[in-house]
Design a protein around this motif. Structure first.
Motif, short mmCIF file in Angstrom:
data_model
loop_
_atom_site.label_atom_id
_atom_site.label_comp_id
_atom_site.label_asym_id
_atom_site.label_seq_id
_atom_site.Cartn_x
_atom_site.Cartn_y
_atom_site.Cartn_z
N LEU A 1 6.61 8.64 4.84
CA LEU A 1 5.55 9.53 5.34
C LEU A 1 4.23 8.78 5.41
N GLY A 2 3.54 8.97 6.50
CA GLY A 2 2.22 8.35 6.63
C GLY A 2 1.15 9.28 6.10
N GLY A 3 -0.06 8.81 6.13
CA GLY A 3 -1.17 9.65 5.72
C GLY A 3 -1.41 9.65 4.23
N ASP A 4 -2.27 10.54 3.82
CA ASP A 4 -2.71 10.65 2.44
C ASP A 4 -1.59 11.21 1.56
N ALA B 1 -1.85 12.86 -1.14
CA ALA B 1 -2.20 14.21 -1.61
C ALA B 1 -1.80 15.29 -0.61
N GLY B 2 -1.69 14.94 0.65
CA GLY B 2 -1.33 15.91 1.68
C GLY B 2 0.17 16.05 1.90
N ARG B 3 0.97 15.30 1.19
CA ARG B 3 2.42 15.34 1.38
C ARG B 3 3.04 16.52 0.62
N ASP B 4 4.14 17.02 1.16
CA ASP B 4 4.80 18.17 0.56
C ASP B 4 6.30 17.90 0.44
N VAL B 5 6.81 17.82 -0.78
CA VAL B 5 8.22 17.51 -1.01
C VAL B 5 9.12 18.58 -0.42
N ARG B 6 8.63 19.81 -0.27
CA ARG B 6 9.44 20.88 0.31
C ARG B 6 9.75 20.59 1.77
N GLN B 7 8.78 20.00 2.48
CA GLN B 7 9.02 19.62 3.88
C GLN B 7 10.01 18.46 3.95
N VAL B 8 9.90 17.53 3.00
CA VAL B 8 10.85 16.41 2.95
C VAL B 8 12.26 16.93 2.70
N LEU B 9 12.41 17.89 1.78
CA LEU B 9 13.73 18.45 1.50
C LEU B 9 14.33 19.11 2.73
N LYS B 10 13.50 19.79 3.52
CA LYS B 10 14.00 20.41 4.75
C LYS B 10 14.59 19.36 5.68
N VAL B 11 13.88 18.23 5.81
CA VAL B 11 14.35 17.15 6.68
C VAL B 11 15.65 16.55 6.14
N VAL B 12 15.70 16.30 4.84
CA VAL B 12 16.90 15.72 4.23
C VAL B 12 18.09 16.67 4.37
N ARG B 13 17.86 17.96 4.16
CA ARG B 13 18.95 18.94 4.29
C ARG B 13 19.51 18.96 5.71
#
Length: 197
Positions: free
Chosen positions: A107-110, A112-124
């Motif tokens: 993930l790019g960017g800061d 602090a702005g990252r959200d593991v829930r969005q990452v889990l959606k992508v992985v799922r």
């Protein structure tokens, strides 16, 4: 268990919170966790005890490492210690590493702005990516009713495309009866036919 799995405090340290630490009866929550919900992963074998945090949850198999655990839950099977196999933790570790890599490295960017829930959606979405599933006698026949069924929704969350009718793009047929027309079609066409009783 944390001391057995991580004797050098390399992974868990003092960051394991159990049901006994929760403030609500029959529910688990992140109210005792110091940190942002957007950066917390949960490993558990029961989804409904996390009503407020399902987006943070990696659902895993119930962990029966010791024989006593199998007996306690009424399973007449060998424990993981008896089998000398720990695929459950290996699968969980694989998922954790994949989420960690995406969260910190891809993930790019800061940060602090990252959200593991969005990452889990992508992985799922990668789990059943490319699968086109038709179900036969698993839930009501109409598309509207079928699309509301929890199994249909789960398959879509895992990246599958669910359909009610057969066509040449179908890759899997899931059925409660191997004698249905759709099940017979899958066998004839050499597609995956999954029987769930």
């Amino acid at each position: 268990m944390a001391r057995l799995l991580d004797p050098n405090n390399e992974y868990f340290n003092a960051k394991v919170i159990s049901r006994d630490d929760c403030t609500q009866i029959h529910q688990k929550g992140l109210d005792k966790v110091l940190g942002r919900e957007s950066a917390i992963l949960i490993l558990d074998d029961t989804e409904n005890v996390w009503p407020e945090h399902k987006g943070n949850l990696i659902l895993m198999e119930r962990y029966h490492f010791f024989k006593s655990s199998c007996c306690q839950f009424g399973y007449n099977c060998k424990s993981l210690s008896e089998l000398k196999n720990d695929g459950t933790l290996a699968s969980a570790l694989k998922a954790l590493k994949q989420v960690h890599r995406k969260f910190f490295d891809e993930l790019g960017g800061d940060l602090a702005g990252r959200d593991v829930r969005q990452v889990l959606k992508v992985v799922r979405k990668e789990v059943l990516k490319g699968c086109k599933i038709v179900c036969s006698r698993v839930f009501p026949a109409t598309r509207y009713q079928a699309a509301d069924h929890h199994l249909w929704k789960m398959a879509e969350q895992l990246g599958a495309t669910c359909m009610t009718e057969l066509d040449p793009s179908v890759t899997h047929v899931v059925s409660t009866d191997v004698a249905t027309e759709k099940s017979r079609w899958a066998v004839k066409e050499s597609f995956w036919s999954i029987h769930c009783g």
